[in-house]
Design an enzyme around this catalytic site. Structure first.
Site, mmCIF file in Angstrom:
data_model
loop_
_atom_site.group_PDB
_atom_site.id
_atom_site.type_symbol
_atom_site.label_atom_id
_atom_site.label_comp_id
_atom_site.label_asym_id
_atom_site.label_seq_id
_atom_site.Cartn_x
_atom_site.Cartn_y
_atom_site.Cartn_z
ATOM 1 N N GLU A 76 0.803 -1.239 0.000
ATOM 2 C CA GLU A 76 0.000 0.000 0.000
ATOM 3 C C GLU A 76 0.829 1.280 0.000
ATOM 4 O O GLU A 76 0.590 2.184 0.808
ATOM 5 C CB GLU A 76 -0.968 -0.013 1.183
ATOM 6 C CG GLU A 76 -1.899 -1.217 1.160
ATOM 7 C CD GLU A 76 -2.883 -1.245 2.327
ATOM 8 O OE1 GLU A 76 -2.809 -0.370 3.207
ATOM 9 O OE2 GLU A 76 -3.730 -2.161 2.339
ATOM 10 N N GLU A 136 -5.910 -10.966 -1.604
ATOM 11 C CA GLU A 136 -6.776 -10.793 -0.417
ATOM 12 C C GLU A 136 -8.242 -10.777 -0.840
ATOM 13 O O GLU A 136 -9.018 -9.917 -0.432
ATOM 14 C CB GLU A 136 -6.408 -9.487 0.312
ATOM 15 C CG GLU A 136 -4.931 -9.397 0.673
ATOM 16 C CD GLU A 136 -4.556 -8.170 1.506
ATOM 17 O OE1 GLU A 136 -5.452 -7.500 2.032
ATOM 18 O OE2 GLU A 136 -3.354 -7.893 1.619
HETATM 19 C C1 XIL Z 1 -6.624 -6.672 7.998
HETATM 20 C C2 XIL Z 1 -6.930 -7.872 8.885
HETATM 21 O O1 XIL Z 1 -7.746 -8.766 8.182
HETATM 22 C C3 XIL Z 1 -7.624 -7.405 10.150
HETATM 23 O O2 XIL Z 1 -7.788 -8.493 11.061
HETATM 24 C C4 XIL Z 1 -6.831 -6.300 10.826
HETATM 25 O O3 XIL Z 1 -7.537 -5.811 11.936
HETATM 26 C C5 XIL Z 1 -6.572 -5.167 9.851
HETATM 27 O O4 XIL Z 1 -5.914 -5.687 8.696
HETATM 28 N N1 XIL Z 1 -5.033 -4.892 3.494
HETATM 29 C C6 XIL Z 1 -4.058 -5.716 3.981
HETATM 30 C C7 XIL Z 1 -4.366 -6.642 5.101
HETATM 31 O O5 XIL Z 1 -2.954 -5.772 3.399
HETATM 32 O O6 XIL Z 1 -3.256 -6.885 5.919
HETATM 33 C C8 XIL Z 1 -5.519 -6.124 5.941
HETATM 34 O O7 XIL Z 1 -5.844 -7.119 6.910
HETATM 35 C C9 XIL Z 1 -6.698 -5.791 5.055
HETATM 36 C C10 XIL Z 1 -6.345 -4.727 4.063
#
Ligand code: XIL
Length: 377
Positions: A161, A266
């Site tokens: 990010e 994701e």
């Molecule tokens: C999220 C997790 O799923 C949650 O449990 C945590 O509270 C916040 O982060 N982008 C990413 C992930 O790269 O690491 C994030 O995961 C979601 C958005």
């Protein structure tokens, strides 16, 4: 005469029933043995992000799904900076070691997530003011993690990010202290620490044109300096209607034309209302004013059939596109195992009931699972 006639009839009946039972047997066998990762084994890896309870074997039901359906894992939170290096040089490997051990034991492709990310960072990192200190911390962090799991973690999300929505670089604490060079440094350090691991740039909204262009520039910059990068991770925290298949396809083609592996890292699809047009996954956004608002949480008990259908159709369309580009896509990872544990129950509004994944709260596969499973190539 009648005896002679009877024999073939009996024979036909026996043959008919034995062929039926053969068919039934085969279907059952398929149900028992066949999984998503087997189904797509010649196309791409199929993964899940696993949480701490799962890593620590406190949720065996989820683990049995993971073991059956997936051939790659990502740690949902356990390798993030705030948990693994909460104080400078003070590493806590309790959970991460178990995570890697689990992946090795089950012969899975193991992903490390994420080395350099502005969110879920340790507090001391947010207070760093100069480039020397920042570089020191990044170097130590990457060397320690990528070094410890050298030859075990197969793919690292090296930078997560780094981009704004318009494709420019985010003014993160890394950028503010080191400047844009922090991305190059992170990739160089990761390569040095584990030369064989695949190195990835990971972000959300990479199917929006401006941000996609930003990612292309980021990659081209690394490549022009001969810095190793193997893939782009498109996070894929998506909605039912956005992004469009056309935009997803453009990103698959654009990133693969850079010579990179394309990964959907994701994947989840929110079915809940999003009237403020929020896109993406900036985890620091949250909408407190909507907490407890029933309009924002329309399916607290169960997802109605017509919505299950919509979700199944959306997954089907997306996977059809993935299959079309199976030569460019190396991995598809779902962000979680079942709806019960999805982060989308609490983000961007706390306390909702979302249904973004392929398995329901009772660990049963959903229509969306079947819609993908039934796809023919
Ligand atoms: C999220 C997790 O799923 C949650 O449990 C945590 O509270 C916040 O982060 N982008 C990413 C992930 O790269 O690491 C994030 O995961 C979601 C958005």
């Amino acid at each position: 005469m009648t005896k002679i006639k009877k024999i073939p009839i009996i024979l036909i009946i026996i043959l008919f029933f034995s062929s039926c039972s053969e068919k039934i047997y085969n279907i059952d066998k398929a149900k028992i043995n066949y999984s998503l990762s087997q189904k797509f084994e010649n196309d791409f890896l199929i993964g899940a992000a696993i949480n701490e309870d799962q890593i620590l074997k406190k949720d065996e039901k989820s683990l049995s799904i993971v073991q059956k359906e997936h051939n790659t894992i990502t740690p949902e939170n356990s390798l993030k900076w705030m948990f693994i290096e909460p104080n400078p040089g003070n590493f806590n490997f309790d959970v991460s070691d178990k995570y890697v051990e689990y992946g090795l034991k089950n012969n899975m492709h193991i992903v490390g997530h994420a080395l350099v990310w502005h969110s879920q960072l340790a507090d001391y990192m947010n207070n760093v003011k100069d480039s020397t200190t920042m570089y020191y911390h990044i170097k130590n962090h990457i060397n320690t993690l990528a070094g410890r799991y050298k030859g075990k973690i197969n793919t690292w999300d090296v930078v997560n990010e780094a981009l704004n929505e318009d494709g420019s670089l985010r003014q993160s604490v890394f950028f503010k202290t080191i400047g844009e060079g922090y991305i190059e440094e992170a990739f160089k350090l990761a390569e040095k620490a584990d030369p064989k691991a695949d190195l990835v740039y990971n972000d959300y909204n990479l199917c929006n044109s401006e941000k996609r262009e930003g990612a292309i520039n980021l990659v081209k910059n690394l490549q022009s300096k001969n810095i190793k990068i193997n893939g782009v991770g498109i996070q894929a925290h998506w909605q039912l209607n956005t992004p469009s298949l056309e935009e997803i396809e453009k990103s698959i083609i654009a990133f693969s034309q850079l010579g990179l592996k394309v990964m959907f890292t994701e994947l989840d699809i929110s079915v809940l209302p999003n009237p403020w047009e929020l896109e993406g996954a900036e985890i620091n956004q949250n909408f407190k004013k909507f907490e407890g608002d029933a309009k924002m949480n329309p399916y607290p008990k169960a997802l109605p059939d017509f919505m299950e259908e919509k979700l199944a159709k959306r997954y089907e369309d997306i996977f059809r596109l993935f299959l079309k580009h199976r030569d460019k896509i190396s991995r598809i990872t779902f962000w979680g195992v079942t709806d019960k544990h999805s982060w989308l129950n609490d983000w961007p509004i706390k306390g909702r009931t979302n249904y973004p994944l392929l398995f329901d709260r009772n660990y049963q596969s959903k229509k969306a699972y079947q819609s993908i499973f039934d796809l023919t190539k």
